[in-house]
Structure formats: C-alpha cells, structure tokens
Design an enzyme around this catalytic site. Structure first.
Site, PDB file in Angstrom:
ATOM      1  N   HIS A   1      15.338 -32.720   6.871  1.00  0.00           N
ATOM      2  CA  HIS A   1      15.102 -31.503   6.315  1.00  0.00           C
ATOM      3  C   HIS A   1      15.551 -31.222   4.750  1.00  0.00           C
ATOM      4  CE1 HIS A   1      15.208 -27.061   7.197  1.00  0.00           C
ATOM      5  NE2 HIS A   1      15.909 -27.043   6.115  1.00  0.00           N
ATOM      6  N   GLU A   2      16.824 -31.462   4.612  1.00  0.00           N
ATOM      7  CA  GLU A   2      17.343 -31.395   3.424  1.00  0.00           C
ATOM      8  C   GLU A   2      16.597 -32.105   2.378  1.00  0.00           C
ATOM      9  OE1 GLU A   2      18.962 -28.582   3.141  1.00  0.00           O
ATOM     10  OE2 GLU A   2      19.853 -28.578   5.248  1.00  0.00           O
TER      11      GLU A   2
ATOM     12  N   GLU B   1      11.378 -23.567   2.696  1.00  0.00           N
ATOM     13  CA  GLU B   1      11.601 -23.733   4.060  1.00  0.00           C
ATOM     14  C   GLU B   1      10.452 -24.457   4.629  1.00  0.00           C
ATOM     15  OE1 GLU B   1      14.316 -24.029   5.689  1.00  0.00           O
ATOM     16  OE2 GLU B   1      15.483 -22.950   4.223  1.00  0.00           O
TER      17      GLU B   1
ATOM     18  N   HIS C   1      13.791 -30.149   0.947  1.00  0.00           N
ATOM     19  CA  HIS C   1      14.106 -29.191  -0.132  1.00  0.00           C
ATOM     20  C   HIS C   1      14.241 -29.884  -1.337  1.00  0.00           C
ATOM     21  CE1 HIS C   1      14.694 -25.479   2.120  1.00  0.00           C
ATOM     22  NE2 HIS C   1      15.654 -26.262   3.074  1.00  0.00           N
TER      23      HIS C   1
END
Lengths: 527, 527
Positions: free
Chosen positions: B291-292, B321, B295
């Site tokens: 997830h990160e 997101e 980003h």
C-alpha cells in the site's frame, strides 16, 4: 518656588525619559529573543536534515536535501548578519556595560555570544555561506560512496575545493592570522598551530617511547573473544543497556545506524546517537556507544533555561570530545568499570563473554598497538592518529600539498608515527567523515579532549567524587553530577579555557595527560 | 511622409514598451520561482521533521519539534500570503489570459495552482496557521501515548480543539458553505457530504447484502498460517523484496518503523515508507508495504520538471489512495498476483509458506468478515469502516456530538455497520492517526480511491495493458507505465476529476466499484 517646580519638572522629564528608554530596551530584548528563536529553528532543522542524510535518507534524495539545507543555511546567515540584526545586537551590547539597563546574567551571556557569532559570520557573504553548505552536503554524499568503493579520486576535487573555501573564509575572518590558526581557534578558543605543536611535542615524548617499549615486549594479551561474532540484534539490545549504564535517558535519545558513528544534540530533551555495528567486532560498537553517549549527555545537561537561545549546545569541540572520551576511556576503559561492563556483555553475548574475567577484559580493551583506524585506536596510540591528520591539514593550508598528495602523505605519516603500512584508502585517508563536512582544524580537539580528561580526574578527587567507586558500582551519578555542574550546565556561556580553569582550578596543562598515559600503560604492560 | 514616420515612431515606441513589459514579466517569473523554492524548502523540512517525529525521534524532543515546525509553518504561511506574494501571483495571472505574455504550459499550471493555494491560505491569519501546526504536532504526540495506554480521556480535549479550529478555518475559507463540505473539498476537489452520501448509499446497497450472505454461509477458509510467527528480521528483509516486486527503486526510498504505517514524499528521488511489524501477523506488514509503496511510487512518478515547484507531489488524497489501494488490492489481492507474492513469502518464511498453495493464499488474503481495524480490513468491509468515521465526523461538525461522545458513537456505529463489539478504544476510536493530525474529511478519500481503482481496470484493458498477465508474471512495468502516464506524471497540475476523465474517458461512477466487489466476492465465496 519657581525653581522647585522646575526641578520637579526636570525630574519628571528625566524619569519619563528613563521609562521610555527602559521600554525601548525591553522591546529590543524581545526582538533579540525572537531573532534567537528564528536562528535556533534553522539550526535545529539543519541538524535534523543532516542526521537524516547520514542515517536513513535514500541516495537519490541527496540533491533535494543539499538544496534545502543550502537555502536554510543561507537564511540563517542572512538573519544573523543583516544590518538590522547587527544594529540590534550592538544596541543591546551598549546596555550591558556599566550604567546600562541590562544586568540579567544569562542575557549578558546571550548578547556576548551572539555578538561574537555575528561578527564572525558577518565577514562571509550570504551567498558564500549558502554555497558552502551545498558544497559540504554534496561532498558528504560523495565521500560516503568513495569510502565504500575505496575511490579517493572521486572525492579528491571536493577536498581541494573545500580547503580553498576554508582558506578564503579564514582570510575574511582574520586577514592578519594564518588561516589554519583561524580554524583551530574556531574549534577551540585560544588554540593555534604553535600551541598545538608544543602539545604534540610533549605528548610524543611520552607516547612514542611507551609504544616502542610495548612493541619490544613483543607480546600482547590473548583476546580472541574480541572478534567473536555477536549478532546484530544482540548488539542493538546491548547498545541500549550501555546507554542506560552510563546514564543516558532513553526518552532523550534515539539510536540510529550510519557509516561513521556520531552524535548530534538537537534540543533540550533530544540528543541522538548513530553507530555502526560490525558483527565480528562487538567492542567497536561498545565504545562507540559509550563515546557518543558522552557527547549526548553533555548536550542534554545544558541549563534548560538556555533552550532555544544561542547558549544551547556545547561550547567547543575540545570540551565536547573531553566529555565523550571521559566516558569512553577514563570511565569505560578503567579497571574499575570492567565489572559493570562485563555484566552487560554477558547479558547479550553470554556465549562469548561467559568465561571472560574482568582482568582479561581490562587488558583486552586496553591493548596498545599501532592500528589503522583512528576511532578504533587505543588510548595510547590515539593522539598519534590525530597528529597524522594535523600534519596533512597544515600542509594543505600552507600550500605544500594538494588533495591528490593526500593518499601518499597519509601512508608516509602513518609509517612515521605508527610504523604500519596502509592497505587501502578506505582504511586510510577516506576513513573519517570530517573533511567531507569541511571540518579542518577539528582533529586536534580529540587529543585535547583526552588531555582535559586527565585534569578532571584529580579535580573530581579534590571535590570528593569517588570516581573509582562510581565506576566499580556502575552508578555514575556522582560523576555526571560533577560534570553537569562544572561543564555541562554552562552550554556556550563559557569558553573552554574558562571552563577548565573553573573545573580544575588551573589553566590547561598537558603534563596531566602525559602522566596519566605513562602510569596507566607502564602498569598495564609491566614496563 | 510625416504620417509614415509617425507610424514608425509609434511602432518603435510600442515595440520598446513590449520589450520593457516582457523583461518585467521575466523578472516576475524569476521572483515567482524563487518564492516557490522558498515554499518548497519549508514543505520539505516540515516533512522531514514530521517523519522524524513519527519514526525515530525521542519522546522528550516533542516540544522542540513542535516549536520548530510551528515557526516553519508560520513562515510558509507568511511567505505564501504576504501582500507582495499575492500581488506577484496576481500580476502573473494577468499574463496567463488571452493576449498575455505567458504561454509555457507548465508555468501556466504553476501560476494557477499556487494562486489557488494562496487564496485558500490567505483567509487564515499567519498566527493561526502557526498555532495550528503546534496544536496538531502536540496532539500527535499525545495520541501516540493515548493509543498505547487505551486512554481516550487524555486525547479528548485535543479533538474538540482541533474540530473547533477546523470549523473556524472552514468558515474563513468559505463562509457560505457547510464547514465539513469545505474540508471534504480540500481533500478531494468537488466532493461534498451530499455526493459522498449518495456514494455511500450505492456502496452500502452492494456491500451490506454481500457481508450478510458471507456471514450466513457461516464458514471462512482455514488460514491459520496467517498468524504463524515470522520473526522481525525476516519481515524486514521481506519488506524490501516486496518493495522491489511492486517496482519501487530502493535508491529512492527508506523503510522506517512507526506505530501507524504511512508514506511521505519528500522530493524527486525521495519518497519514504514507514511500517509496523507484528511478528504474529506477517500479512499485515505485507499489505502495508505494498500500500505505502503505491503512495511512494505516485510521488516519485511526478514529472521531474515539477521538482521544487508547487506542482510537485500528489494532487489529492483520493487519487493518492487510489494509487496505494490499486497496488494493495487490485494487484496485491488479485488471484494472478498470488504466484509472485507466494515466492517472496516462501523466500523469507519457508516454514510458514512452504506448504501454502496459491489458491489457499488467495482465499486467505481475501477473507471478508467484520473486523476492528480499518487498515487490516478486507476489501469488502473496508468502505464500512470509512463510513463509521464519516458519520462521527459529520456529527462533530454539525455540533451533534463532542469528543467525549466519540467512544460511545464509535462502538454504536461499529455495531450498526459491521455488527461487532469494540473491546477497547485502542482498537476503536484511537486506532487512526488522522484526527490527531487534524485530518477531518480525509477518510472518505480512502473509499473513493478504491472506487477510482475499479474504473482504472477497464481503462487499462482498453489501452491494451494486460493487467492479469502483469500480475501473474510479477513484472508490473506495464501497469506502472499506464499509471505513470495517466496519473503520476501530472503531479498537482490536474485535479482529480480531470485525471479520472483523462484516464477513464468518463466522469467518476461508483457502479464500477460496486460491480467489482460484487463479482469478486460472489465468485470467491460461491454465493
């Protein structure tokens, strides 16, 4: 009656004028404190960015960091040296002399210290200050790579550029003095090549015969355990216990990892340590931690009333090194401390230290012999490493050498002073981070720090501090209390000579250091 | 003849005037870029300090950090909103309309985006902006402790103060609009409570029956291996392999450790990740990292020409997101990706994953069931977690509740939406970091991000990107290329609605999300 009224009126006018003046001074003091706050913010952020760069920042972020730090340094310089700031500090300085409105002792110190910072910074144009930060920031990134790759050539041009800049800056600061002297004095007030030469002569006269005598004995204590493997995770955990053992509050600090161990004081309540762990050299990390903890405790021990003023932080590199090396050597390599130290070593590396006794450990961590790496050197040969660097720096500043000569000079002086060959530049002239950061004239302070330490021991004794007892019990509180009172609390409010005088009751004298080394190593090696 | 000369003279005068004007514009552009550089420096340093605070800074350094960040934020605000800056941007904006001197497309975007930033920031006084940074900085430190200690009461007053401040700021920004709408629009241009309500209704209508149907089946796949112990060191090493697998260049990033995983883009070449490792929940770290990394790759993919301008960074939290959740879910929890993922899991935890096959892993990482922690929630129940927070935020902004009501409200809505009891505030209303940082109106963007993702899948297909093939092979380069071209490169130059339109050929439509969830979970659970 008319006369009386006249006098009254005059008095009222005078009183009003006094009131006006006092209000004016108050206003100026407020402005002064605001300026200090702005400067502090920039110093704090520069440190955060520097620490980040040296520990966890990714390689590709170097350019952006250099940019931000350059801008920040430029702003710091501009704020400090603007006409408005100079006039503000001058107007306050006029109120600090007899008959002036300012008598608060802390404020007097702030005005004096910031005034000096200002005078020294003012001679360098802001663009140059900004460019300087960018240059050293870039050089640091290049040095990191060069050290890993054993590639002096890539770092070499930076050294020449840095030396040229430093000479230029020194000439601006004091055109009448030798540029290298200007920088020595920057790191330690009052230091000059002449006085350091005298110090070196005295120390060499003690150390060189001792090193020879030890060498001639031909036998060093067996200490294979020093290089037994201690896993990284165990060394990490051990590091925290060592920090606690010497007295560092873990809520005031952080342990990070880097190429070259260092410490950085950020603020009241925040002074950090960065170390380097080698799995097959646990003792290297042990003494890095204790050394850097000494630096950190100094920064954390500054009078909290100095927070966010120009008095925050350590006063000089010599005093700073005296604190780190006091914990590393005077305490950490003392016979008495072996008990508490061994307990920590056994807790985290029982398979290595379970069978080692205190005497064996004491002899092992004090093995004195020529070696390649300054930060790993024993107490006795350590000042010789400093002298190697000092010789080279003097030649660079005197124009007798340039960066391309450094590897050969390094190897020559290592041979002259320590009698050992240098296998590569990584373990030679690329080993230290200082030159990449522009710190020329800094190394002498390491040797001075140790020499100060040798004066603190009898001074503590005079003041009733049982140093040996504290080391043996592992409760160093009385030692920290003495250092806190005599050194730490003063921050930048006192210069090194004044601190030494206050703590030891006399001016600096290298004989204490020489006799400390003489006694310790004669006994250790039964010479 | 006289007339001709006259015309010539007039033309010459006009040409000279034009030249003067062009030079004036050039000068103004230079000033503008300098302003952007100064603003960028402060943003960069604020991020460094924030990242430091959330990862390695010692507890006792919080006050100094809050001080420095407050000063920095105040300076940023003052620089952005000073009369001089406002006049500068206005004068340039006049040159961007028809007949103006500025036609460089990037510069047009810079002037537009900075102008909007300026208008929005100008309504808030500098002292307030500074105080706001100090408040959230302090609140963040309190929240960290409160979460660990399950102590809502200590954090509660900060929430009330933060909401009051946010309402006040929203009223300054747009007195005519509902304050909560103002903040929704700040995080996602065009979003309002009305439009998000409609979105929620649509999503609920799909998700709630699915969750019930799954619950009624009564059986979840066996997946004990999810909670088998994987040592921290193995998870650290695994994290780097996962970062590489999804395509993050390790020279552009750093992995740090923190309470609540997050990512922060610092600059071109520097976007960092902070994670939290639980030894008995390796999969939690796996998806935090992926997830990160999403980003971080977005920030790193911005057009390098935007470096140090106001166009650097992501355009909105919803788009941000969408990128993180695209990698986490659309890629990371797809059936096709199980092969490459399993390979990494087996490499670092062979004793746990050696016997797990792809189908079993797929079902395990997609177990859909009500749970307590948003960041650990499955794709299906995830939007319900968002709605719980959204309901509470609306009530706080409407004055229908205050911070002291939050624990009870949290538990009530968790019961209503997810049907489960909340054992403590640590796993309840203290779980997220957002409120401590002042991010109200932010949570909806998480759900929107997922909904955007569901639109990207058919758009990629239309553009010939074989998403399934890329996931199965573990070479995500074509996926990154598509996202890079359609989303990442634009930085802040395009708002979310424009990006969605450009990437998908249509305006946002929640039906794609609903049918994605419907299809995936109906098939998975054979409903």
């Amino acid at each position: 009656m008319g006369k009386k009224l006249d006098k009254k009126a005059q008095a009222a006018v005078a009183k009003a004028a006094k009131g006006v003046k006092a209000a004016k001074v108050d206003k100026a003091v407020k402005k002064f404190r605001k300026l200090e706050g702005k400067l502090w913010t920039r110093e704090y952020l520069l440190k955060i960015a520097e620490f980040d760069g040296a520990t966890i920042a990714p390689a590709n972020g170097a350019a952006a960091r250099a940019d931000a730090m350059g801008t920040l340094a430029g702003e710091h310089h501009k704020l400090l040296t603007s006409e408005k700031s100079v006039e503000l500090v001058r107007s306050l300085a006029r109120e600090t002399v007899a008959g002036g409105k300012i008598d608060d002792p802390q404020l007097l110190d702030e005005i004096r210290v910031l005034g000096r910072d200002q005078r020294e910074a003012s001679v360098i144009p802001t663009e140059e200050a900004e460019a300087w930060t960018r240059l050293t920031c870039e050089a640091d990134a290049v040095w990191h790579k060069a050290k890993t790759a054993n590639d002096w050539a890539s770092f070499e041009p930076y050294v020449d550029r840095i030396v040229a800049q430093l000479k230029h800056q020194a000439e601006l600061m004091d055109p009448k003095r030798d540029p290298y002297d200007v920088w020595l004095d920057q790191y330690e007030r009052g230091l000059s090549a002449k006085s350091f030469d005298a110090f070196c002569d005295e120390v060499k006269a003690t150390v060189v015969p001792l090193v020879h005598a030890i060498g001639e004995r031909g036998q060093q204590p067996a200490a294979d355990f020093l290089h037994a493997r201690v896993p990284e995770a165990a060394q990490r955990a051990m590091s925290f216990d060592l920090m606690k053992l010497v007295g560092l509050n873990l809520n005031d600090t952080t342990l990070a990892f880097t190429e070259h161990p260092f410490s950085e004081g950020f603020a009241v309540g925040d002074a950090r340590i960065a170390t380097h762990i080698y799995e097959n050299d646990c003792i290297s990390n042990v003494y890095s931690i204790i050394h850097e903890a000494g630096h950190a405790m100094y920064e954390l021990g500054v009078n909290p009333a100095y927070a966010r003023t120009c008095l925050e932080g350590g006063t000089s590199m010599g005093i700073h090194e005296s604190q780190s090396r006091f914990f590393e050597n005077t305490v950490g390599r003392s016979r008495a401390f072996m008990g508490p130290l061994l307990e920590v070593l056994r807790r985290h590396a029982p398979e290595v230290y379970g069978d080692v006794d205190e005497d064996t450990l004491y002899r092992a961590v004090n093995i004195a012999q020529p070696s390649l790496i300054r930060t790993e050197a024993d107490e006795l040969t350590y000042p010789l490493h400093v002298m190697v660097r000092y010789e080279i720096e003097r030649m660079l500043f005197a124009g007798e050498a340039t960066a391309k000569d450094i590897p050969a000079l390094w190897n020559r002086f290592m041979n002259e002073y320590l009698g050992i060959p240098v296998p590569d530049d990584t373990r030679g002239c690329l080993q230290d981070t200082h030159w990449s950061g522009g710190s020329f004239g800094y190394f002498p302070t390491y040797a001075l720090g140790s020499a100060y330490d040798a004066m603190f021991v009898p001074a503590m004794c005079r003041d009733g501090v049982d140093l040996t007892g504290a080391c043996a019990s592992g409760d160093l509180a009385p030692v920290r209390a003495w250092l806190g009172e005599r050194i730490w609390q003063w921050g930048r409010a006192k210069d090194a000579p004044e601190l030494i005088k206050g703590a030891c009751g006399m001016a600096f004298d290298a004989r204490y250091y020489c006799s400390y080394l003489q006694d310790k190593f004669t006994t250790l090696y039964e010479l």
